[in-house]
Design a protein around this motif. Sequence first.
Motif, PDB file in Angstrom:
ATOM      1  N   CYS A 110       0.440  -1.562   0.041  1.00 60.12           N
ATOM      2  CA  CYS A 110      -0.298   0.411  -0.066  1.00 60.12           C
ATOM      3  C   CYS A 110       0.532   1.125  -0.214  1.00 60.12           C
ATOM      4  CB  CYS A 110      -0.469  -0.458   0.777  1.00 60.12           C
ATOM      5  SG  CYS A 110      -2.293  -1.176   1.885  1.00 60.12           S
ATOM      6  N   SER A 111       0.896   2.157  -0.996  1.00 56.18           N
ATOM      7  CA  SER A 111       1.490   3.691  -1.225  1.00 56.18           C
ATOM      8  C   SER A 111       0.379   4.442  -1.280  1.00 56.18           C
ATOM      9  CB  SER A 111       2.365   3.718  -1.585  1.00 56.18           C
ATOM     10  OG  SER A 111       1.780   2.669  -3.331  1.00 56.18           O
ATOM     11  N   GLN A 112       0.918   5.584  -1.698  1.00 56.94           N
ATOM     12  CA  GLN A 112      -0.131   6.956  -1.909  1.00 56.94           C
ATOM     13  C   GLN A 112      -0.656   6.303  -3.011  1.00 56.94           C
ATOM     14  OE1 GLN A 112       2.447  10.419  -1.053  1.00 56.94           O
ATOM     15  NE2 GLN A 112       2.175  10.837   0.737  1.00 56.94           N
ATOM     16  N   GLY A 113      -2.286   7.076  -3.208  1.00 50.89           N
ATOM     17  CA  GLY A 113      -2.164   7.059  -4.346  1.00 50.89           C
ATOM     18  C   GLY A 113      -3.966   6.229  -4.049  1.00 50.89           C
ATOM     19  N   ILE A 114      -4.532   5.874  -5.340  1.00 54.27           N
ATOM     20  CA  ILE A 114      -5.759   6.143  -5.331  1.00 54.27           C
ATOM     21  C   ILE A 114      -6.302   4.614  -6.004  1.00 54.27           C
ATOM     22  CG2 ILE A 114      -7.442   7.419  -4.468  1.00 54.27           C
ATOM     23  CD1 ILE A 114      -7.718   8.284  -7.443  1.00 54.27           C
ATOM     24  N   PRO A 153      -8.663   0.466   2.491  1.00 52.04           N
ATOM     25  CA  PRO A 153      -7.088   1.412   1.931  1.00 52.04           C
ATOM     26  C   PRO A 153      -7.832   2.214   1.062  1.00 52.04           C
ATOM     27  CG  PRO A 153      -6.183  -0.535   2.553  1.00 52.04           C
ATOM     28  CD  PRO A 153      -8.208  -1.117   1.938  1.00 52.04           C
ATOM     29  N   ARG A 154      -7.878   3.715   1.204  1.00 58.57           N
ATOM     30  CA  ARG A 154      -7.619   4.426   0.301  1.00 58.57           C
ATOM     31  C   ARG A 154      -6.858   4.895  -0.181  1.00 58.57           C
ATOM     32  NH1 ARG A 154     -12.902   2.264   1.941  1.00 58.57           N
ATOM     33  NH2 ARG A 154     -14.603   3.362   1.746  1.00 58.57           N
ATOM     34  N   LYS A 155      -5.808   3.908  -1.039  1.00 54.70           N
ATOM     35  CA  LYS A 155      -4.806   3.785  -1.231  1.00 54.70           C
ATOM     36  C   LYS A 155      -4.207   3.314  -2.618  1.00 54.70           C
ATOM     37  CE  LYS A 155      -3.652   3.836   3.552  1.00 54.70           C
ATOM     38  NZ  LYS A 155      -1.948   3.256   4.956  1.00 54.70           N
ATOM     39  N   GLN A 156      -2.897   3.655  -3.388  1.00 56.85           N
ATOM     40  CA  GLN A 156      -2.728   3.309  -3.997  1.00 56.85           C
ATOM     41  C   GLN A 156      -2.369   1.328  -3.565  1.00 56.85           C
ATOM     42  OE1 GLN A 156      -0.599   4.192  -7.506  1.00 56.85           O
ATOM     43  NE2 GLN A 156       1.400   3.322  -7.081  1.00 56.85           N
ATOM     44  N   ASP A 215      -1.869  -2.353   5.679  1.00 58.85           N
ATOM     45  CA  ASP A 215      -2.757  -1.597   5.718  1.00 58.85           C
ATOM     46  C   ASP A 215      -2.766  -1.236   7.155  1.00 58.85           C
ATOM     47  OD1 ASP A 215      -3.991   1.352   4.905  1.00 58.85           O
ATOM     48  OD2 ASP A 215      -6.015   0.501   6.039  1.00 58.85           O
TER      49      ASP A 215
END
Length: 513
Positions: free
Chosen positions: A24-28, A59-62, A91
């Motif tokens: 999981c990392s920044q993004g959507i 998760p609301r992530k990449q 997450d």
Amino acid sequence: MLVKVFGAAVQGIDALVVTIEVNCSQGIRFFMVGLPDAAVKESHERIVSAVEHNGYRFPRKQVIVNMSPADIRKEGVAYDLPLAVGILASDEKIETGKLSEYMLMGELSLDGSILPIKGALPIAIKAREEGFKGLIIPKANVREAAVVNHLDVYGVENITEVIRFLNGEIELEPTVIDTRAEFFREYTHFDLDFSDVKGQESVKRAFEVAAAGGHNIILIGPPGAGKSMMAKRLPSILPPLTLQEALETTKIHSVAGRMERGSSLLSQRPFRSPHHTISPVALVGGGTFPQPGEISLAHNGVLFLDELPEFSRQVLEVMRQPLEDRKITIARAKYSIEYPAGVMLVASMNPCPCGYYNHPEKECICSPGTIQRYLGKISGPLLDRIDIQVEIVPVPFEKISDTRPAESSESIRRRVIAAREIQAARFADYPGIYCNAQMTPRLLNQFAVPDEAGLKRLKDAMNRFHLSARAYDRILKVARTIADLEGSEGVQVQHINEAVNYRNLDRENWGDR
């Protein structure tokens, strides 16, 4: 956060470990790589609904998911549970300390319930081989997988149980199965028994010989003579499965999704009776997503083909190699799968289209040419793999109305087991040979040489009945089995006489008016 979760892919009747890496990392955005099929890709929607229905947030992530090894196609819905756990762990909703100790598999419903999967037994075997501490699977599959010793198998009903267990909030109780007790509980209980069969003593004797030597058998007779009735009772006189055979048979049925809910270990030899409209793929296995066919589902048991000439020619011809090699290989561009196919073939057929050729009371209305065309649907190469050919006639009223019980399957089975024990000792130094039906020409020359009188009787029979050359080996194999049933060290003339009588269709004049 990068985490690894472990599942398994089933290929053939074996499994291999699949490592699911989630980051999981920044993004959507959501990415899934590693050759997932459509069912695996659709898991995203099921996982979102399942985790949010149980009070967790997707998760609301990449999210990037990699399923390794990446060159093996991942098929089916059983990856839902490890994918969901991996995403939540990445997450930081699930602690990662236990993830390396457990293999997880299961299908998720939209409310988070965990649904049954196929192949639980080979997955459990692989988990033990790879040194995992435990296996977490749907509760409906837990008894099936728990027959594997030295592995903690946990059956779960909801994803919340899995999450709380991995976070150390609850303890799950592993399911413990006494494998030997499960195996021996039902392995001698049969609903059908040969004591129900009135008359037909000669045909019952042929079944006893077939069971004792592992010989394929075909019955030729009019409708209502009892062909199907006796074929369905054949498993009751076969030797019991060994524990190893039971595990192998259960693996096949597990992969095919044919295990009943709550069942553990198959303890009786399978009996499969496909309809004559079956396709070649359904019989031998394969398809877009390869599955075992009817021959493999009958492995270590009986494959019964009723009304043999009604099967398509293509279906009958694809059986030839599996009957000889006792295995089926399904080749694809990037891999091949092998399914076992060690079956005992039992076939039945009418003597002609109307069914009454050679009937003692009813007249046949078929022309000679029609009868020959009907019998010609069974090719010589296929017939060559059937050792015993028996003509069966209707039972007279006096036999049907006799209220005295006939000989039971249990007493016949004792004689069959004694004969098989003789063969097991005889072939102990020959891997892959365990019964007389599998003898090679070299073994025939070593173990099935008839005495002088028997050899003369065999020569006379070959000349008198115009038997084909292929019948020679078959007669010797069957004669060797008959000798084993009598406890005779050598093949004698009476054994040859009985074996010759089991070659009806090899006689060139059979079917002639």
